[in-house]
Every structure is written in C-alpha cells, then in structure tokens.
Design a protein around this motif. Structure first.
Motif, PDB file in Angstrom:
ATOM      1  N   MET A   1      74.146 -28.936  61.016  1.00 17.09           N
ATOM      2  CA  MET A   1      75.306 -29.823  62.466  1.00 17.09           C
ATOM      3  C   MET A   1      74.086 -28.656  63.204  1.00 17.09           C
ATOM      4  O   MET A   1      73.901 -27.455  63.073  1.00 17.09           O
ATOM      5  CB  MET A   1      75.944 -29.598  61.979  1.00 17.09           C
ATOM      6  CG  MET A   1      76.824 -28.740  62.245  1.00 17.09           C
ATOM      7  SD  MET A   1      78.816 -28.845  62.099  1.00 17.09           S
ATOM      8  CE  MET A   1      79.597 -27.160  62.723  1.00 17.09           C
ATOM      9  N   LYS A   2      73.943 -28.799  64.837  1.00 14.67           N
ATOM     10  CA  LYS A   2      73.616 -28.407  65.309  1.00 14.67           C
ATOM     11  C   LYS A   2      75.154 -26.978  65.804  1.00 14.67           C
ATOM     12  O   LYS A   2      75.949 -27.777  65.992  1.00 14.67           O
ATOM     13  CB  LYS A   2      72.533 -28.423  66.400  1.00 14.67           C
ATOM     14  CG  LYS A   2      71.657 -29.576  66.503  1.00 14.67           C
ATOM     15  CD  LYS A   2      70.465 -28.247  65.776  1.00 14.67           C
ATOM     16  CE  LYS A   2      69.440 -28.346  65.815  1.00 14.67           C
ATOM     17  NZ  LYS A   2      68.130 -27.788  65.781  1.00 14.67           N
ATOM     18  N   GLY A   3      74.861 -25.974  66.281  1.00 13.60           N
ATOM     19  CA  GLY A   3      76.072 -25.740  66.754  1.00 13.60           C
ATOM     20  C   GLY A   3      75.619 -24.253  67.697  1.00 13.60           C
ATOM     21  O   GLY A   3      73.947 -23.829  67.750  1.00 13.60           O
ATOM     22  N   ILE A   4      76.485 -23.267  67.405  1.00 16.46           N
ATOM     23  CA  ILE A   4      76.645 -21.877  68.560  1.00 16.46           C
ATOM     24  C   ILE A   4      77.165 -20.801  67.005  1.00 16.46           C
ATOM     25  O   ILE A   4      78.169 -20.726  66.816  1.00 16.46           O
ATOM     26  CB  ILE A   4      77.001 -21.586  70.017  1.00 16.46           C
ATOM     27  CG1 ILE A   4      76.690 -22.861  70.732  1.00 16.46           C
ATOM     28  CG2 ILE A   4      77.274 -20.477  70.040  1.00 16.46           C
ATOM     29  CD1 ILE A   4      74.619 -22.724  71.333  1.00 16.46           C
ATOM     30  N   ASP A  22      77.947 -26.712  58.131  1.00 15.44           N
ATOM     31  CA  ASP A  22      78.765 -27.254  58.316  1.00 15.44           C
ATOM     32  C   ASP A  22      79.760 -27.263  57.696  1.00 15.44           C
ATOM     33  O   ASP A  22      80.070 -27.010  56.756  1.00 15.44           O
ATOM     34  CB  ASP A  22      78.525 -29.156  56.727  1.00 15.44           C
ATOM     35  CG  ASP A  22      76.997 -29.518  57.556  1.00 15.44           C
ATOM     36  OD1 ASP A  22      76.379 -29.435  58.815  1.00 15.44           O
ATOM     37  OD2 ASP A  22      76.234 -30.498  56.244  1.00 15.44           O
ATOM     38  N   PRO A  23      80.886 -28.034  58.360  1.00 16.74           N
ATOM     39  CA  PRO A  23      82.285 -27.995  58.305  1.00 16.74           C
ATOM     40  C   PRO A  23      82.959 -28.456  57.021  1.00 16.74           C
ATOM     41  O   PRO A  23      82.499 -29.416  56.621  1.00 16.74           O
ATOM     42  CB  PRO A  23      83.036 -27.512  58.905  1.00 16.74           C
ATOM     43  CG  PRO A  23      82.272 -29.027  59.748  1.00 16.74           C
ATOM     44  CD  PRO A  23      80.709 -29.042  59.746  1.00 16.74           C
ATOM     45  N   ARG A  24      84.053 -28.002  56.033  1.00 16.91           N
ATOM     46  CA  ARG A  24      84.174 -28.636  54.860  1.00 16.91           C
ATOM     47  C   ARG A  24      86.072 -28.527  54.981  1.00 16.91           C
ATOM     48  O   ARG A  24      86.695 -28.457  55.687  1.00 16.91           O
ATOM     49  CB  ARG A  24      84.865 -27.674  53.886  1.00 16.91           C
ATOM     50  CG  ARG A  24      83.409 -27.173  53.546  1.00 16.91           C
ATOM     51  CD  ARG A  24      84.148 -26.660  52.268  1.00 16.91           C
ATOM     52  NE  ARG A  24      82.494 -25.804  51.081  1.00 16.91           N
ATOM     53  CZ  ARG A  24      82.225 -24.773  50.309  1.00 16.91           C
ATOM     54  NH1 ARG A  24      83.408 -24.771  49.712  1.00 16.91           N
ATOM     55  NH2 ARG A  24      80.853 -25.040  49.551  1.00 16.91           N
ATOM     56  N   ALA A 102      80.405 -26.302  68.206  1.00 18.76           N
ATOM     57  CA  ALA A 102      79.499 -27.235  67.476  1.00 18.76           C
ATOM     58  C   ALA A 102      79.204 -28.936  67.702  1.00 18.76           C
ATOM     59  O   ALA A 102      80.013 -29.486  68.477  1.00 18.76           O
ATOM     60  CB  ALA A 102      80.207 -26.526  66.078  1.00 18.76           C
ATOM     61  N   GLU A 103      78.768 -29.324  66.924  1.00 18.31           N
ATOM     62  CA  GLU A 103      78.373 -30.912  66.594  1.00 18.31           C
ATOM     63  C   GLU A 103      80.019 -31.281  65.880  1.00 18.31           C
ATOM     64  O   GLU A 103      80.141 -32.479  66.457  1.00 18.31           O
ATOM     65  CB  GLU A 103      77.310 -31.487  66.158  1.00 18.31           C
ATOM     66  CG  GLU A 103      75.964 -31.558  66.897  1.00 18.31           C
ATOM     67  CD  GLU A 103      75.012 -31.774  66.035  1.00 18.31           C
ATOM     68  OE1 GLU A 103      73.936 -31.720  67.693  1.00 18.31           O
ATOM     69  OE2 GLU A 103      74.731 -31.797  64.837  1.00 18.31           O
ATOM     70  N   PRO A 317      78.231 -34.900  58.600  1.00 19.23           N
ATOM     71  CA  PRO A 317      77.096 -34.174  58.289  1.00 19.23           C
ATOM     72  C   PRO A 317      77.549 -34.219  56.178  1.00 19.23           C
ATOM     73  O   PRO A 317      78.547 -34.748  56.378  1.00 19.23           O
ATOM     74  CB  PRO A 317      77.422 -32.659  58.066  1.00 19.23           C
ATOM     75  CG  PRO A 317      78.289 -32.815  59.686  1.00 19.23           C
ATOM     76  CD  PRO A 317      78.798 -33.776  59.454  1.00 19.23           C
ATOM     77  N   GLY A 318      77.229 -33.459  55.776  1.00 20.74           N
ATOM     78  CA  GLY A 318      77.576 -34.451  54.176  1.00 20.74           C
ATOM     79  C   GLY A 318      78.835 -33.978  53.683  1.00 20.74           C
ATOM     80  O   GLY A 318      78.982 -33.112  52.580  1.00 20.74           O
TER      81      GLY A 318
END
Length: 324
Positions: A1-4, A22-24, A102-103, A317-318
């Motif tokens: 994903m897109k983020g800072i 991607d966050p979990r 982030a997204e 995200p996955g």
C-alpha cells in the motif's frame, strides 16, 4: 500500500511517500481504510527523536496517531465494529511503527469510536488526540466545575480551541491566550481572549482580579511561571507541554486512548457542543508540508492529510488469506 514513512530521525525532509508494508490485523484490531489523518505536535516530536526514551521506534516508521476512516476488516475477536462502520481513532501504541499516514491502518478497538455523523472526514480526523486531551484534562485532571474561571493557553490551537468549548459547556468562564488575529475566533468559541507576551499577567488580572481557579497549559516554558502566579488559592495547574509543571505544584498530562471518552466526544460533536476547525487539508503525498505547518506553530485549529479514493482498488491489501 501507499503511505508516508521515515527511516531515521530528522526534519520534515525525512518523510517519504511510497510503498510501505501492509498492516497485520490482530484479533483485537480492525483494518481501517484511511480517509483522513491529522497532524499533531507529538508527530513531529516523534519524528525528531524527542520521545526516543519513551517510545521505541521500529524503522521505517509510518507516522500519525489520529485517523478517520472506514472499517474493512474486523479482527477475529472483534464484536464492536462491522465492515462499513465509519470510525475515528487515536491509534497510539507502545512502539512507533505502523501509524495512520497510509492508505490503511490496523487499529486496536481500544483506540476507536464511531465517527460523528455531522463532521466531514477531515474535521473528524482532527478530533481524537486534541479532543481526548482537552476532555481528559478538564474532566479528570483539573475537574473543572461550573462558575470556575479557567485560563487556557493557545486557545486558538487544536487542543486549546476544543478546551475552550468543553469548559464553556461545563459552565466555566474561559480566558484564552491567543495572537490578536485569533481573538475573534476565540470569542466565537465562547472564550475571552488575551494577547500573549509581556504584560500577560496584568491582562489576565484585569479580567480576573482574584486569580483563576485552573490553568490548562499547552505551551510550557515561561507560561508556567506566569500561570502559577495567576492561580487563586487552591487553584490547579496542568500542562500537556512541559513536565517541569510539577516544580510549580501542578500536574503533567499525557493523553491515553479511551474508547468511552472518544465516544463521548463524538456525541458532543453531534450535539453541536464542539466543532473542529481545519486550517489546512493536504493530500497524503504532501505530509512533509503538513508537518512543517504544524511545527511552525500559529495554526488555527488542525492540519490534516487526506487519502484520495476516487480510483480505489476495492480489495484491501493482502490480508484475507485466512478466510479462504
């Protein structure tokens, strides 16, 4: 994903826009699709390493604690929220790692409440940390009561503007320090503005000859000494900016996530008791500029960043493999 993200401490220039992990989603968290995230002074203080002894960084760090967005996946143990719920959150955790710029962000349910229905994404994103700070200081630490007189420093800022509104709702009289250009804004919130700088004590004494019963300091430094000398007998002093407040007989406050407090703020916003003023709204890609604006000070209300979902991919995200 897109983020800072940033991979080292430093100025706004260390913030980079691009792909981030991607966050979990843990059992007690939900995946939030971010619509807006607010900048707070603590964000750039973390970025510069000022909280290094307090909160461990896990580089690269995605900054940001405030968020407003939509739940797209509840954790396995979550019953509080469903897919599609609009939420706000103060997503502070015990390490600096996966923030809200982030997204998507994985947010523990203990950090969330439902979004006020009458606020925009940007306004709602500016509510959590500033609102919780103002609410917790006024109701729990200072315990401000009806007919008391409270002095709020930086009354046009993010925390200060909400503190003025909440204190007035509690029935207190509010004197607020602000630059002359923000005096009408403070009056509109229900406060009585006074200018910063030399002669502040005399100006406050002119409005409250017997002294003030409580001081809410958001500035620190010299303001603490002036504030201590303005207190009436048995007056209370709290600072969110300077731990040296204890040297003046006051208390230091560090805001914690609290879903009940955040829900109460959401309700007060829906009732029209409090409003959030957004000074600037920038796209996520311009987070460095948002940090600069916050760090320069003098902002009336909040600076926020937004995520553009006009051409969004409907699949998060996955993170769904376990459902197959």
């Amino acid at each position: 994903m897109k983020g800072i993200s940033y991979s080292r401490y430093g100025g706004p220039d260390v913030l980079a826009y691009g792909e981030v992990d991607d966050p979990r989603v843990g059992p007690d968290s939900v995946l939030v699709k971010v619509r807006a995230a607010a900048v707070n002074p603590v964000d750039w203080k973390c970025r510069e390493g000022h909280l290094d002894q307090l909160i461990e960084p896990v580089f690269p760090v995605v900054p940001g604690w405030d968020v407003c967005g939509v739940v797209v996946q509840p954790g396995l143990a979550v019953t509080e929220f469903l897919v599609g719920d609009e939420v706000v959150g103060y997503v502070r955790q015990d390490v600096l790692a996966h923030g809200t710029f982030a997204e998507y962000v994985a947010a523990p349910v203990r950090t969330l409440a439902r979004k006020p229905r009458n606020l925009t994404w940007e306004e709602a994103a500016g509510l959590p940390l500033t609102g919780l700070t103002a609410y917790q200081v006024l109701t729990k630490t200072l315990q401000v009561r009806r007919d008391e007189t409270i002095l709020v420093h930086a009354a046009a800022g993010g925390v200060g503007s909400l503190a003025v509104q909440l204190a007035r709702h509690a029935g207190a009289r509010v004197i607020g320090t602000a630059s002359p250009g923000n005096h009408d804004f403070v009056r509109g919130l229900g406060g009585e503005p006074v200018a910063y700088g030399d002669g502040l004590a005399e100006r406050v004494r002119g409005l409250a000859p017997e002294g003030v019963t409580a001081v809410f300091d958001t500035v620190g430094g010299d303001a603490l000494k002036v504030s201590a000398n303005l207190l009436a007998p048995e007056g209370r002093l709290v600072s969110i900016a300077d731990p040296d407040v204890v040297d003046y007989g006051g208390r230091y406050h560090f805001t914690r996530p609290d879903p009940d407090d955040l829900l109460r703020l959401s309700e007060l916003a829906e009732q029209g008791v409090i409003t959030v003023h957004v000074a600037r709204s920038l796209p996520l890609e311009e987070a460095a500029e948002a940090h600069r604006l916050s760090q320069e000070g003098g902002v009336r209300g909040k600076v926020v960043v937004t995520v553009d979902w006009e051409s969004e991919d409907p699949t998060p995200p996955g993170l769904w493999e376990h459902e197959d």
